[in-house]
Design a protein around this motif. Structure first.
Motif, PDB file in Angstrom:
ATOM      1  N   LEU A 121       0.730  -1.279  -0.172  1.00  0.00           N
ATOM      2  CA  LEU A 121       0.018  -0.047   0.087  1.00  0.00           C
ATOM      3  C   LEU A 121       0.893   1.374  -0.040  1.00  0.00           C
ATOM      4  N   LEU A 122       1.940   1.322   0.561  1.00  0.00           N
ATOM      5  CA  LEU A 122       2.768   2.582   0.841  1.00  0.00           C
ATOM      6  C   LEU A 122       3.074   3.209  -0.458  1.00  0.00           C
ATOM      7  N   PRO A 123       3.738   2.422  -1.475  1.00  0.00           N
ATOM      8  CA  PRO A 123       3.898   3.048  -2.729  1.00  0.00           C
ATOM      9  C   PRO A 123       2.749   3.322  -3.533  1.00  0.00           C
ATOM     10  N   VAL A 124       1.963   2.482  -3.561  1.00  0.00           N
ATOM     11  CA  VAL A 124       0.688   2.929  -4.291  1.00  0.00           C
ATOM     12  C   VAL A 124       0.062   4.073  -3.748  1.00  0.00           C
ATOM     13  N   ALA A 125       0.119   4.378  -2.452  1.00  0.00           N
ATOM     14  CA  ALA A 125      -0.640   5.309  -1.748  1.00  0.00           C
ATOM     15  C   ALA A 125       0.127   6.724  -2.224  1.00  0.00           C
ATOM     16  N   LEU A 126       1.427   6.595  -2.024  1.00  0.00           N
ATOM     17  CA  LEU A 126       2.362   7.949  -2.550  1.00  0.00           C
ATOM     18  C   LEU A 126       1.853   8.028  -4.323  1.00  0.00           C
ATOM     19  N   ILE A 127       1.879   7.176  -4.773  1.00  0.00           N
ATOM     20  CA  ILE A 127       1.574   7.409  -6.364  1.00  0.00           C
ATOM     21  C   ILE A 127       0.343   8.178  -6.441  1.00  0.00           C
ATOM     22  N   LYS A 128      -0.640   7.660  -5.779  1.00  0.00           N
ATOM     23  CA  LYS A 128      -2.107   8.203  -5.957  1.00  0.00           C
ATOM     24  C   LYS A 128      -2.371   9.355  -5.210  1.00  0.00           C
ATOM     25  N   SER A 129      -1.526   9.750  -4.161  1.00  0.00           N
ATOM     26  CA  SER A 129      -1.763  10.646  -3.375  1.00  0.00           C
ATOM     27  C   SER A 129      -1.377  12.230  -3.914  1.00  0.00           C
ATOM     28  N   ALA A 130      -1.811  12.296  -5.418  1.00  0.00           N
ATOM     29  CA  ALA A 130      -1.378  13.538  -6.039  1.00  0.00           C
ATOM     30  C   ALA A 130      -2.273  14.660  -5.257  1.00  0.00           C
ATOM     31  N   PRO A 131      -1.534  15.778  -5.239  1.00  0.00           N
ATOM     32  CA  PRO A 131      -2.404  17.048  -4.250  1.00  0.00           C
ATOM     33  C   PRO A 131      -3.749  17.439  -4.817  1.00  0.00           C
ATOM     34  N   ALA A 132      -4.754  17.332  -4.206  1.00  0.00           N
ATOM     35  CA  ALA A 132      -5.880  17.838  -4.629  1.00  0.00           C
ATOM     36  C   ALA A 132      -6.125  19.372  -4.119  1.00  0.00           C
ATOM     37  N   ILE A 133      -7.208  19.576  -3.568  1.00  0.00           N
ATOM     38  CA  ILE A 133      -7.429  21.269  -3.042  1.00  0.00           C
ATOM     39  C   ILE A 133      -6.785  21.361  -1.682  1.00  0.00           C
ATOM     40  N   SER A 134      -6.120  22.508  -1.555  1.00  0.00           N
ATOM     41  CA  SER A 134      -5.121  22.603  -0.336  1.00  0.00           C
ATOM     42  C   SER A 134      -5.942  22.467   0.767  1.00  0.00           C
ATOM     43  N   ALA A 135      -5.719  22.455   1.947  1.00  0.00           N
ATOM     44  CA  ALA A 135      -6.325  22.390   3.266  1.00  0.00           C
ATOM     45  C   ALA A 135      -6.867  23.617   3.384  1.00  0.00           C
ATOM     46  N   PRO A 136      -6.037  24.796   3.388  1.00  0.00           N
ATOM     47  CA  PRO A 136      -6.530  26.101   3.757  1.00  0.00           C
ATOM     48  C   PRO A 136      -7.818  26.559   2.850  1.00  0.00           C
TER      49      PRO A 136
ATOM     50  N   PRO B  71       5.217  17.393  -4.390  1.00  0.00           N
ATOM     51  CA  PRO B  71       5.320  17.071  -5.664  1.00  0.00           C
ATOM     52  C   PRO B  71       6.355  15.987  -6.054  1.00  0.00           C
ATOM     53  N   LEU B  72       7.472  15.517  -4.955  1.00  0.00           N
ATOM     54  CA  LEU B  72       8.114  14.386  -5.146  1.00  0.00           C
ATOM     55  C   LEU B  72       7.459  13.149  -4.787  1.00  0.00           C
ATOM     56  N   LYS B  73       6.117  13.076  -4.130  1.00  0.00           N
ATOM     57  CA  LYS B  73       5.451  11.929  -3.822  1.00  0.00           C
ATOM     58  C   LYS B  73       5.425  10.846  -4.870  1.00  0.00           C
ATOM     59  N   LEU B  74       5.295  11.536  -5.999  1.00  0.00           N
ATOM     60  CA  LEU B  74       5.018  10.500  -7.412  1.00  0.00           C
ATOM     61  C   LEU B  74       6.364   9.876  -7.695  1.00  0.00           C
ATOM     62  N   ILE B  75       7.173  10.527  -7.645  1.00  0.00           N
ATOM     63  CA  ILE B  75       8.506   9.922  -7.942  1.00  0.00           C
ATOM     64  C   ILE B  75       8.904   8.924  -6.914  1.00  0.00           C
ATOM     65  N   GLY B  76       8.959   9.449  -5.847  1.00  0.00           N
ATOM     66  CA  GLY B  76       9.307   8.446  -4.564  1.00  0.00           C
ATOM     67  C   GLY B  76       8.365   7.182  -4.664  1.00  0.00           C
ATOM     68  N   GLY B  77       7.084   7.363  -4.889  1.00  0.00           N
ATOM     69  CA  GLY B  77       6.280   6.428  -4.881  1.00  0.00           C
ATOM     70  C   GLY B  77       6.600   5.415  -5.977  1.00  0.00           C
ATOM     71  N   ILE B  78       6.735   5.869  -7.273  1.00  0.00           N
ATOM     72  CA  ILE B  78       7.295   4.994  -8.242  1.00  0.00           C
ATOM     73  C   ILE B  78       8.632   4.397  -7.822  1.00  0.00           C
ATOM     74  N   LEU B  79       9.523   4.977  -7.211  1.00  0.00           N
ATOM     75  CA  LEU B  79      10.701   4.266  -6.635  1.00  0.00           C
ATOM     76  C   LEU B  79      10.655   3.328  -5.887  1.00  0.00           C
ATOM     77  N   LEU B  80       9.611   3.501  -4.895  1.00  0.00           N
ATOM     78  CA  LEU B  80       9.516   2.583  -3.631  1.00  0.00           C
ATOM     79  C   LEU B  80       8.623   1.227  -4.314  1.00  0.00           C
TER      80      LEU B  80
END
Length: 595
Positions: free
Chosen positions: A217-232, A312-321
């Protein structure tokens, strides 16, 4: 030279332990609920996590120290590496290992349970009235801990007196490798071996579920957790929608005043829809506050900012993981097949493999990198942390359960002290299982002998050093079944591999369970990995409560598209102007009513 090299190795280990303390502290503070924070629970959790990670991360030190006695280039021992020096190195490592293993067992079976009951015994009202003292609280916690103390005593007594496996079938136990393991144990070491074997076996069963799930789950979660609307922005939009919602409700309620028959049917349906939407908006407002770290303490807010910076690095990190996870999975599968097919004594010794007959690329990487310390240590540290965080993600996804019943939920910033202590126990057991898997399946040759080699040339005298200067092909890697006298004079097995092999040989049942549980780990990973490709795991900052998943997921996730400025808004904490979502929501409600 030898003293300098040994000192450098231990200094690197000390630096890693300091890093482990920081990692354990950050983990505990991030997952603790700020309003339920307990100093005792925090200290015990950090100390326990540090101890278990320090135990797992001792293996590269073990390999580096025993490998420093030989010259892998010539396949002989170095001039200073007398048998007395080698024995001293092994004795030092054995003392450190036994200390850490005993500490892990006591923390897992006694200290953490006592801390759990100590926290449960706290009565705020009684303390304020002076009716509860430290002594009474201590005695109340100790009464429940007596059962765990008795369990520890029973486990060590059984290990002290239980006879080791007598069934030595297969004709391989006359080898020096097995003789050394079987004969060099006293009753105290055997008791500790039995206790750790039992904990590793239990931990492996937990590891096959939680760690395997998190590993997928960890790598796939990083790949699929692209930024949506910001919290503020989410918070600002939600506040605007909530205000418009309540204003519309007031208008409808004022319209019904003075009317005997109440609101018309259409207005009544709209009011009911507004009430339902108000509940959703209130929940969404709370989620936005959690995502931005409001009310969660400075550390969680800082962590939120850091996550936003590196988002922004989550996608790259997720693919590497993901690539690393698949690579490690394939390597474990190759070693499993190799052991199941080519083990020299099968289930009678826990499927000890004489030497690798199927090429394992991860094992090859470790062996080659071990020639230049601490390159192998860096790789090993990253791999262990990957397994560790996968275990955490697995617990966050599945929760702490008894059969199908969820007892506690592990969530960032919302984990109760009781849940944190139970999670610490599970992580301790899983860490022991991770140590077994890395040493026996991921990189077995590295874990046993590292880059050690021996010169396989005939000797005129048993104490002579062979000469492979002109016979490079005669230099062979050390293995468990190296039967030549030259190998016995050069090769030194790591202390950890000897300890684990003694568990699987003396108590073959533990060896069988831990070995075959690895196929369960591989199977669970494969199934969850395939499922996660089609369904996004909810592991991001907007993770929902169990009771909000069904009604909130469509309302929150479906209505929040990607925004280019979301990352910057999360970093600065400044929201965009409301997008008029409330107006669109009113139009949707009216359209549904008309239909």
């Amino acid at each position: 030279m030898a003293l300098i090299q040994s000192t450098l190795i231990w200094v690197v280990y000390a630096v890693v332990v300091v890093l482990v303390v920081a990692i354990a502290s950050i983990f505990v503070y991030l997952y603790q609920a700020p309003n339920e924070r307990s100093a005792t629970v925090t200290i015990v959790s950090i100390f326990t996590l540090t101890s278990l990670l320090a135990t797992v991360l001792l293996l590269p030190v073990d390999v580096a120290l025993v490998s420093s006695t030989t010259s892998s280039k010539h396949g002989i021992r170095k001039d200073w590496a007398t048998q007395n020096q080698v024995d001293n190195i092994k004795l030092t490592l054995r003392i450190v290992y036994y200390t850490l293993f005993s500490l892990d067992a006591l923390l897992c079976l006694v200290v953490v349970p006592f801390t759990y009951f100590w926290h449960e015994e706290y009565d705020e009202v009684a303390s304020e009235e002076g009716q509860q003292t430290i002594g009474s609280r201590f005695w109340g916690a100790f009464r429940y801990t007596i059962a765990f103390i008795a369990l520890v005593i029973i486990i060590f007594l059984v290990g002290f007196f239980v006879p080791i496996a007598k069934d030595r079938k297969g004709g391989h136990y006359d080898l020096d490798f097995f003789k050394h393991i079987i004969e060099d144990q006293n009753h105290g070491e055997r008791a500790l071996t039995f206790a750790l074997g039992l904990l590793i076996t239990i931990g492996t069963l937990i590891y096959a579920l939680y760690t395997a799930a998190g590993f997928a789950l960890l790598p796939v979660a990083l790949i699929k957790s692209a930024p949506a609307i910001s919290a503020p922005t989410l918070s600002a939009n939600t506040a605007s929608e909530l205000e418009q919602n309540r204003e519309r409700q007031r208008q409808l309620e004022m319209r019904s005043e003075g009317r005997e028959d109440g609101l018309p049917a259409k207005d009544r349906r709209e009011l009911d829809a507004l009430v339902r939407e108000e509940r959703t908006l209130v929940r969404r407002e709370r989620l936005a506050a959690e995502a931005s770290g409001e009310g969660q303490g400075w550390l969680l807010r800082a962590w939120t900012k850091i996550e936003a910076v590196f988002r922004p690095l989550k996608l790259i990190g997720g693919i590497l993981l993901l690539l690393v996870a698949v690579f490690v999975w394939v390597c474990m599968l190759l070693t499993f097949i190799d052991k199941a097919k080519n083990s020299i004594c099968k289930s009678h010794c826990g499927y000890v493999l004489g030497h690798n007959k199927i090429f394992n690329p991860m094992n090859w990487i470790f062996v080659k990198s071990a020639k230049i310390f601490p390159i192998d240590y860096v790789i090993f540290l990253l791999l262990v942390l990957f397994f560790f965080f996968s275990s955490v993600v697995g617990m966050a996804s599945i929760g702490i359960r008894f059969l199908w019943l969820r007892i506690f939920q592990i969530r960032k910033g919302r984990t109760s002290p009781q849940a944190l202590l139970l999670a610490t126990i599970l992580l301790t057991l899983m860490a022991l299982a991770i140590q077994y898997s890395v040493a026996m399946l991921v990189a077995p040759q590295y874990a046993h002998y590292g880059p050690q080699t021996f010169c396989d040339r005939p000797l005129r005298h048993p104490d002579d050093q062979p000469d492979c200067t002109n016979h490079r092909k005669a230099i062979k890697p050390c293995s468990e079944v190296s039967t030549s006298q030259a190998a016995a004079n050069v090769c030194t097995a790591s202390v950890l591999s000897t300890f684990i092999d003694s568990i699987t040989i003396d108590f073959s049942f533990f060896g069988d369970v831990t070995f075959w549980a690895q196929i369960a780990f591989l199977a669970v990973y494969f199934v969850i990995f395939l499922l996660s490709l089609f369904r996004t795991p909810k592991l991001n900052a907007y993770q929902l409560d169990q009771d909000l998943e069904e009604d909130e997921e469509e309302g929150l996730l479906a209505s929040t598209g990607r925004r280019f400025g979301a990352t910057w808004q999360d970093i600065t904490g400044k929201a965009r102007k409301p997008t008029g979502g409330a107006v669109r929501g009113r139009e949707t409600i009216d359209r549904d009513d008309e239909e």
